[in-house]
Motif scaffolding. Structure first.
Motif, PDB file in Angstrom:
ATOM      1  N   GLY A 188      -1.077   1.854 -14.169  1.00 42.68           N
ATOM      2  CA  GLY A 188      -2.151   0.883 -13.989  1.00 42.68           C
ATOM      3  C   GLY A 188      -2.377   0.510 -12.534  1.00 42.68           C
ATOM      4  N   LYS A 189      -2.385   1.515 -11.653  1.00 47.32           N
ATOM      5  CA  LYS A 189      -2.530   1.245 -10.225  1.00 47.32           C
ATOM      6  C   LYS A 189      -3.946   1.537  -9.745  1.00 47.32           C
ATOM      7  N   PRO A 190      -4.629   0.571  -9.145  1.00 49.65           N
ATOM      8  CA  PRO A 190      -5.918   0.844  -8.509  1.00 49.65           C
ATOM      9  C   PRO A 190      -5.707   1.836  -7.361  1.00 49.65           C
ATOM     10  N   ALA A 191      -6.749   2.574  -7.009  1.00 51.18           N
ATOM     11  CA  ALA A 191      -6.583   3.589  -5.973  1.00 51.18           C
ATOM     12  C   ALA A 191      -7.837   3.748  -5.128  1.00 51.18           C
ATOM     13  N   ALA A 239       6.259   0.041  -7.398  1.00 49.05           N
ATOM     14  CA  ALA A 239       6.287  -1.124  -6.508  1.00 49.05           C
ATOM     15  C   ALA A 239       4.940  -1.467  -5.898  1.00 49.05           C
ATOM     16  N   CYS A 240       4.053  -0.486  -5.760  1.00 47.93           N
ATOM     17  CA  CYS A 240       2.837  -0.708  -4.970  1.00 47.93           C
ATOM     18  C   CYS A 240       1.753  -1.460  -5.741  1.00 47.93           C
ATOM     19  N   ASP A 241       0.788  -1.979  -4.974  1.00 41.72           N
ATOM     20  CA  ASP A 241      -0.395  -2.629  -5.544  1.00 41.72           C
ATOM     21  C   ASP A 241      -1.620  -1.739  -5.460  1.00 41.72           C
ATOM     22  N   LEU A 242      -1.598  -0.771  -4.524  1.00 43.83           N
ATOM     23  CA  LEU A 242      -2.752   0.095  -4.308  1.00 43.83           C
ATOM     24  C   LEU A 242      -2.270   1.445  -3.784  1.00 43.83           C
ATOM     25  N   VAL A 257       0.861  -1.182   0.000  1.00 46.47           N
ATOM     26  CA  VAL A 257       0.000   0.000   0.000  1.00 46.47           C
ATOM     27  C   VAL A 257       0.900   1.235   0.000  1.00 46.47           C
ATOM     28  N   LEU A 258       0.612   2.164  -0.900  1.00 48.77           N
ATOM     29  CA  LEU A 258       1.313   3.445  -0.943  1.00 48.77           C
ATOM     30  C   LEU A 258       0.304   4.540  -0.614  1.00 48.77           C
ATOM     31  N   SER A 259       0.567   5.318   0.431  1.00 48.65           N
ATOM     32  CA  SER A 259      -0.387   6.366   0.813  1.00 48.65           C
ATOM     33  C   SER A 259       0.340   7.686   1.063  1.00 48.65           C
ATOM     34  N   HIS A 301       3.625  -1.372   3.820  1.00 47.60           N
ATOM     35  CA  HIS A 301       2.988  -0.053   3.733  1.00 47.60           C
ATOM     36  C   HIS A 301       4.037   1.056   3.652  1.00 47.60           C
ATOM     37  N   ILE A 302       3.948   1.852   2.601  1.00 50.13           N
ATOM     38  CA  ILE A 302       4.767   3.060   2.462  1.00 50.13           C
ATOM     39  C   ILE A 302       3.828   4.251   2.656  1.00 50.13           C
TER      40      ILE A 302
END
Length: 371
Positions: A287-290, A267-270, A193-195, A224-225
């Motif tokens: 192409g990253k879901p958010a 690197a992230c998935d979301l 997770v990238l936030s 988590h980042i």
């Protein structure tokens, strides 16, 4: 070729201008480029750092309340409308550009309007799904309005000459692969997770993300980042109050700023973030879901419209700030990451929305108009 660019106020207006200037300079090194910005705007720093010359005018927007200080501010703004146009005319005459490009912000208004009245070909670029006041005001004075997303056209008059170009995206965002990024960041196969809430940080996002960070520390389900921003230095202490010392958990990468966004995004998935136009264009390009939490404090609720352009295509989910809390954010993240099919669908839809050759499209329009 001589090109004058006007845009400023926020990075969302400045970075597209810099991307356009950089791409054209790369294609035609002999091109002369001049920026015009607001005297006290952040463009003064960013444009100079990028190596381009910049001249200044003084302009401000109108405040929409009747407080005494706002009335005084608006009187000054009226005066600046006239003085900025005169200064813009002087600068335009001195530089004598072949074309003027506006990328939004208060400074674009007087510069592009003055240039168009002087008979110089002008084009403007709108980054948001809901065009700003400046774009609407200038749309019939310019040769072409370049839009980042198709949704924006429904907010313009039918006789406006527009073309969808997308938002210019940094090359370093496009190049790096997920595998390479994960290796460089020492991440394993667990979901990432990238936030973030912008360079200053967003209190509501930090408070909601804290719950997700605590749970990830306890169950080790996600990596988590998170960037808490300049005004969120209290974030590590908040998490500590909830029983977690972030330094003790290898699956947590909590910092004030993300200075390697191309790596983290790859690197992230979301992604969990605000819904700024450039951020969304970069998310789409990878192409990253958010999970999007649009800021309700920006002019004309731009970010909500930006977010809904993705939500309507099933490329993102949305939580409005008024509804945001730890539980809702955790549920939104889990709904996405615990369903591989949903994650793939949203990823595919996000990528299908992406325009990764915006700089080339804009360059071709510039050449066509100058010719």
């Amino acid at each position: 070729m001589k090109i004058l660019l006007a845009g400023g106020g926020t990075a969302g207006h400045i970075n597209p201008a810099l991307a356009i200037a950089g791409y054209i300079k790369e294609k035609e090194p002999q091109t002369e480029i001049l920026f015009i910005g607001n005297r006290d705007g952040m463009e003064q720093t960013l444009v100079t750092k990028a190596g381009f010359p910049i001249k200044s005018i003084v302009i401000s927007g109108f405040k929409r309340n009747l407080k005494p200080q706002s009335i005084v501010h608006n009187i000054k703004t009226v005066s600046r409308v006239f003085t900025s146009s005169m200064k813009a005319k002087k600068l335009i005459k001195e530089f004598n550009p072949d074309i003027c490009i506006g990328t939004g912000g208060y400074v674009s208004g007087p510069v592009i309007r003055t240039a168009a009245n002087m008979g110089i070909p002008c084009i403007i670029h709108e980054q948001n799904a809901f065009p700003g006041v400046t774009t609407k005001m200038l749309s019939k004075k310019v040769k072409k309005v370049m839009l980042a997303v198709e949704d924006a056209k429904k907010h313009l008059d039918s006789d406006v000459n527009f073309v969808v170009t997308g938002n210019p995206i940094r090359e370093d965002i496009l190049k790096i692969s997920k595998e390479e990024a994960r290796e460089k960041l020492n991440l394993d196969e667990r979901p990432v997770v990238l936030s973030f809430g912008g360079s200053l940080g967003a209190r509501c996002i930090n408070e909601a993300v804290a719950g997700l960070v605590v749970r990830s520390a306890k169950d080790q389900k996600y990596q988590h980042i998170h960037a808490y921003g300049q005004q969120g230095t209290w974030f590590p202490e908040l998490v500590k109050e909830k029983g977690i010392d972030i330094k003790e958990y290898k699956n947590l990468d909590i910092r004030q700023y993300i200075d390697n966004m191309p790596l983290c995004l790859a690197a992230c998935d979301l992604v969990v973030s605000r819904a700024g136009a450039i951020t969304l264009s970069e998310i789409q390009a990878k192409g990253k879901p958010a999970v999007l939490i649009p800021s309700p404090y920006v002019a004309e609720n731009h970010q909500f419209h930006n977010a809904m352009a993705l939500v309507n295509k099933k490329a993102a989910s949305i939580i409005e700030e008024k509804d945001l809390n730890e539980e809702k954010l955790i549920k939104a993240v889990d709904d996405m990451l615990l369903s591989s099919e949903l994650l793939k669908e949203y990823s595919r839809n996000a990528f299908d929305m992406a325009i990764t050759d915006a700089s080339e499209r804009i360059y071709k329009i510039v050449k066509e108009i100058v010719k």
